[in-house]
Motif scaffolding. Structure first.
Motif, PDB file in Angstrom:
ATOM      1  N   TYR A  34       0.825  -1.217   0.000  1.00 42.76           N
ATOM      2  CA  TYR A  34       0.000   0.000   0.000  1.00 42.76           C
ATOM      3  C   TYR A  34       0.858   1.266   0.000  1.00 42.76           C
ATOM      4  O   TYR A  34       0.344   2.368   0.139  1.00 42.76           O
ATOM      5  N   GLY A  74       9.959   8.133   8.182  1.00 43.26           N
ATOM      6  CA  GLY A  74      10.637   7.975   6.904  1.00 43.26           C
ATOM      7  C   GLY A  74       9.621   7.563   5.833  1.00 43.26           C
ATOM      8  O   GLY A  74       8.431   7.802   6.009  1.00 43.26           O
ATOM      9  N   GLY A  75      10.042   6.823   4.855  1.00 46.98           N
ATOM     10  CA  GLY A  75      11.033   5.789   4.794  1.00 46.98           C
ATOM     11  C   GLY A  75      11.152   5.037   6.130  1.00 46.98           C
ATOM     12  O   GLY A  75      10.327   5.180   7.000  1.00 46.98           O
ATOM     13  N   GLU A  76      12.191   4.273   6.238  1.00 49.08           N
ATOM     14  CA  GLU A  76      12.414   3.607   7.524  1.00 49.08           C
ATOM     15  C   GLU A  76      13.498   4.385   8.276  1.00 49.08           C
ATOM     16  O   GLU A  76      14.668   4.373   7.860  1.00 49.08           O
ATOM     17  N   THR A 102       8.496   6.531  14.545  1.00 43.46           N
ATOM     18  CA  THR A 102       7.640   5.534  13.886  1.00 43.46           C
ATOM     19  C   THR A 102       8.546   4.633  13.064  1.00 43.46           C
ATOM     20  O   THR A 102       9.319   5.121  12.234  1.00 43.46           O
ATOM     21  N   SER A 126       4.925  -0.218  13.188  1.00 35.68           N
ATOM     22  CA  SER A 126       3.932  -0.557  12.178  1.00 35.68           C
ATOM     23  C   SER A 126       3.953  -2.063  11.963  1.00 35.68           C
ATOM     24  O   SER A 126       5.021  -2.649  11.767  1.00 35.68           O
ATOM     25  N   VAL A 168      -2.305  -0.975   9.198  1.00 31.39           N
ATOM     26  CA  VAL A 168      -3.100  -0.376   8.116  1.00 31.39           C
ATOM     27  C   VAL A 168      -4.229  -1.341   7.754  1.00 31.39           C
ATOM     28  O   VAL A 168      -3.989  -2.535   7.560  1.00 31.39           O
ATOM     29  N   MET A 198      -5.047   4.893   3.034  1.00 35.90           N
ATOM     30  CA  MET A 198      -5.221   6.208   2.407  1.00 35.90           C
ATOM     31  C   MET A 198      -4.623   6.223   0.997  1.00 35.90           C
ATOM     32  O   MET A 198      -3.709   5.440   0.709  1.00 35.90           O
ATOM     33  N   MET A 329       3.499   7.766   0.714  1.00 34.24           N
ATOM     34  CA  MET A 329       3.673   7.964   2.154  1.00 34.24           C
ATOM     35  C   MET A 329       5.154   7.894   2.524  1.00 34.24           C
ATOM     36  O   MET A 329       5.631   8.676   3.341  1.00 34.24           O
TER      37      MET A 329
HETATM   38  N1  SAM Z   1       8.937   2.812   7.953  1.00 39.27           N
HETATM   39  C1  SAM Z   1       8.273   3.334   9.115  1.00 39.27           C
HETATM   40  C2  SAM Z   1       7.088   2.493   9.494  1.00 39.27           C
HETATM   41  O1  SAM Z   1       6.837   1.474   8.839  1.00 39.27           O
HETATM   42  O2  SAM Z   1       6.415   2.830  10.462  1.00 39.27           O
HETATM   43  C3  SAM Z   1       7.865   4.798   9.016  1.00 39.27           C
HETATM   44  C4  SAM Z   1       7.327   5.305   7.707  1.00 39.27           C
HETATM   45  S1  SAM Z   1       5.824   4.548   7.171  1.00 39.27           S
HETATM   46  C5  SAM Z   1       5.570   5.403   5.621  1.00 39.27           C
HETATM   47  C6  SAM Z   1       4.680   5.294   8.296  1.00 39.27           C
HETATM   48  C7  SAM Z   1       3.312   4.671   8.395  1.00 39.27           C
HETATM   49  O3  SAM Z   1       2.594   4.956   7.223  1.00 39.27           O
HETATM   50  C8  SAM Z   1       3.302   3.160   8.553  1.00 39.27           C
HETATM   51  O4  SAM Z   1       2.519   2.815   9.660  1.00 39.27           O
HETATM   52  C9  SAM Z   1       2.662   2.697   7.281  1.00 39.27           C
HETATM   53  O5  SAM Z   1       1.944   1.523   7.488  1.00 39.27           O
HETATM   54  C10 SAM Z   1       1.761   3.859   6.953  1.00 39.27           C
HETATM   55  N2  SAM Z   1       1.328   3.918   5.564  1.00 39.27           N
HETATM   56  C11 SAM Z   1       2.071   3.855   4.441  1.00 39.27           C
HETATM   57  N3  SAM Z   1       1.285   3.953   3.349  1.00 39.27           N
HETATM   58  C12 SAM Z   1       0.017   4.088   3.792  1.00 39.27           C
HETATM   59  C13 SAM Z   1      -1.241   4.233   3.145  1.00 39.27           C
HETATM   60  N4  SAM Z   1      -1.346   4.246   1.808  1.00 39.27           N
HETATM   61  N5  SAM Z   1      -2.341   4.361   3.921  1.00 39.27           N
HETATM   62  C14 SAM Z   1      -2.242   4.336   5.282  1.00 39.27           C
HETATM   63  N6  SAM Z   1      -1.085   4.213   5.947  1.00 39.27           N
HETATM   64  C15 SAM Z   1       0.026   4.070   5.209  1.00 39.27           C
END
Ligand code: SAM
Length: 334
Positions: A34, A74-76, A102, A126, A168, A198, A329
């Motif tokens: 996603y 991030g990213g991670e 996060t 996550s 998610v 989202m 994201m």
């Molecule tokens: N890599 C880290 C992590 O996994 O938490 C931080 C960045 S990640 C982009 C941050 C959060 O955004 C994560 O919980 C991820 O599941 C969520 N995320 C990424 N794409 C998304 C989407 N399309 N809709 C909802 N949440 C999303």
């Protein structure tokens, strides 16, 4: 009232801004369906990333303008070398009330101690599936054992408690995870939170029908483990419930079905120094080039105040004509 050149950061709709998400890298070691395509995305060059010193300077300025909460993402974020060093630099900033992270949890077992020692206050992990094969399906990595080990490592550091576990929620996938996650929230000192899918995915595969809403998940849990509401604090993203028969909390972050823009106090800084005032912004304000060109604090402050003043009233997901931002994201900093 118009744009004020003093006082706390305020947008043009009267909202005070208190929360800054700072992305430290656009790279990630997972490839969540996603968010990112299997082959990854064109990564930023190292020289494009804000250095730790540049991040510290900007965060100091934001804190002076009234930001109390900073979350690294991030990213991670743990893929950025020496992240605990940045945590130490930021936690030393006077006036910063809360510093959090996060992460996907993959490297937490290794870094939990260093992050705690550096002054990190809270961690969100996550995690979208508690079964190894389904975890692989969603992240394209066979890494559930490492994430579980990372969560276990956090339990050795009570300062991080309660850890939040973010899942998610996607229709057709997450239904099978709902009760296992509810059971996890009852068994462990984690607040599990379901976050609606989202339209911020690289594949632009999002559509309304793929959103499993918080209300639907709550009904599923309530039928087995009755819940009672603890409500939603102002500015918070989650509506929190607790189990009626004892310990444990579940949160629902419902940006699609129940948007919480009205009291949104968040802004974001991307890994390359663009200020974004909404996850779904189509415009952003570059802070890196002025910073590198020698702008003083007053010049940066006025760029920030002007950008924040134009913060979007609300997002337009689910409305006709909605345009998905070009960034995923992972490129924004979720
Ligand atoms: N890599 C880290 C992590 O996994 O938490 C931080 C960045 S990640 C982009 C941050 C959060 O955004 C994560 O919980 C991820 O599941 C969520 N995320 C990424 N794409 C998304 C989407 N399309 N809709 C909802 N949440 C999303």
């Amino acid at each position: 009232m118009g744009l004020d050149s003093s006082g706390p950061l305020e947008d043009g709709h009267g909202r005070l801004i208190g929360d800054l998400r700072v992305s430290v890298t656009d790279r990630c070691n997972f490839r969540c369906q996603y968010c990112m395509p299997a082959e990854g995305l064109p990564w930023l060059d190292r020289s494009e990333l804000l250095s730790f010193e540049e991040i510290e300077r900007l965060v100091r300025l934001f804190v002076a303008l009234g930001i109390g909460d900073v979350r690294l993402t991030g990213g991670e974020p743990l893929a950025r070398r020496e992240l605990p060093k940045l945590v130490g630099m930021l936690s030393a900033i006077g006036g910063l009330e809360d510093l959090s992270l996060t992460t996907n949890g993959y490297m937490l077992e290794r870094y939990a101690g260093a992050l705690a020692a550096a002054g990190l206050r809270r961690i969100n992990v996550s995690l979208d599936s508690l079964s190894r094969d389904r975890f692989f399906q969603i992240t394209r990595r066979d890494a559930l054992p490492q994430v579980i080990a990372g969560l276990a490592a956090l339990e050795r550091y009570p300062q991080f408690s309660p850890v939040k576990v973010n899942c998610v929620a996607m229709r057709g996938f997450t239904e099978a995870e709902v009760l296992p996650f509810a059971a996890l929230a009852r068994r462990k000192p984690y607040q599990v939170r379901f976050i609606e899918f989202m339209p911020l995915d690289a594949d632009h595969a999002w559509d309304q029908d793929k959103v499993l809403t918080g209300a639907e998940i709550r009904t599923m849990i309530d039928a087995v483990y009755p819940l009672e509401p603890l409500g939603r604090q102002s500015h918070a993203t989650a509506r929190v419930y607790r189990f009626r028969d004892g310990a444990g909390e579940i949160g629902f972050v419902n940006p699609v079905s129940e948007p919480f823009c009205a009291d949104c106090n968040r802004i974001r800084l991307t890994a390359e120094g663009k200020l974004r005032t909404c996850l779904f912004s189509l415009h952003e304000t570059d802070l890196r080039d002025p910073l590198r060109a020698g702008a003083d604090d007053a010049e940066l402050e006025s760029l920030i105040r002007e950008a924040v003043w134009r913060k979007e009233l609300k997002h337009h997901v689910s409305e006709p004509g909605f345009r998905q931002p070009a960034r995923t994201m992972s490129q924004i900093g979720g």
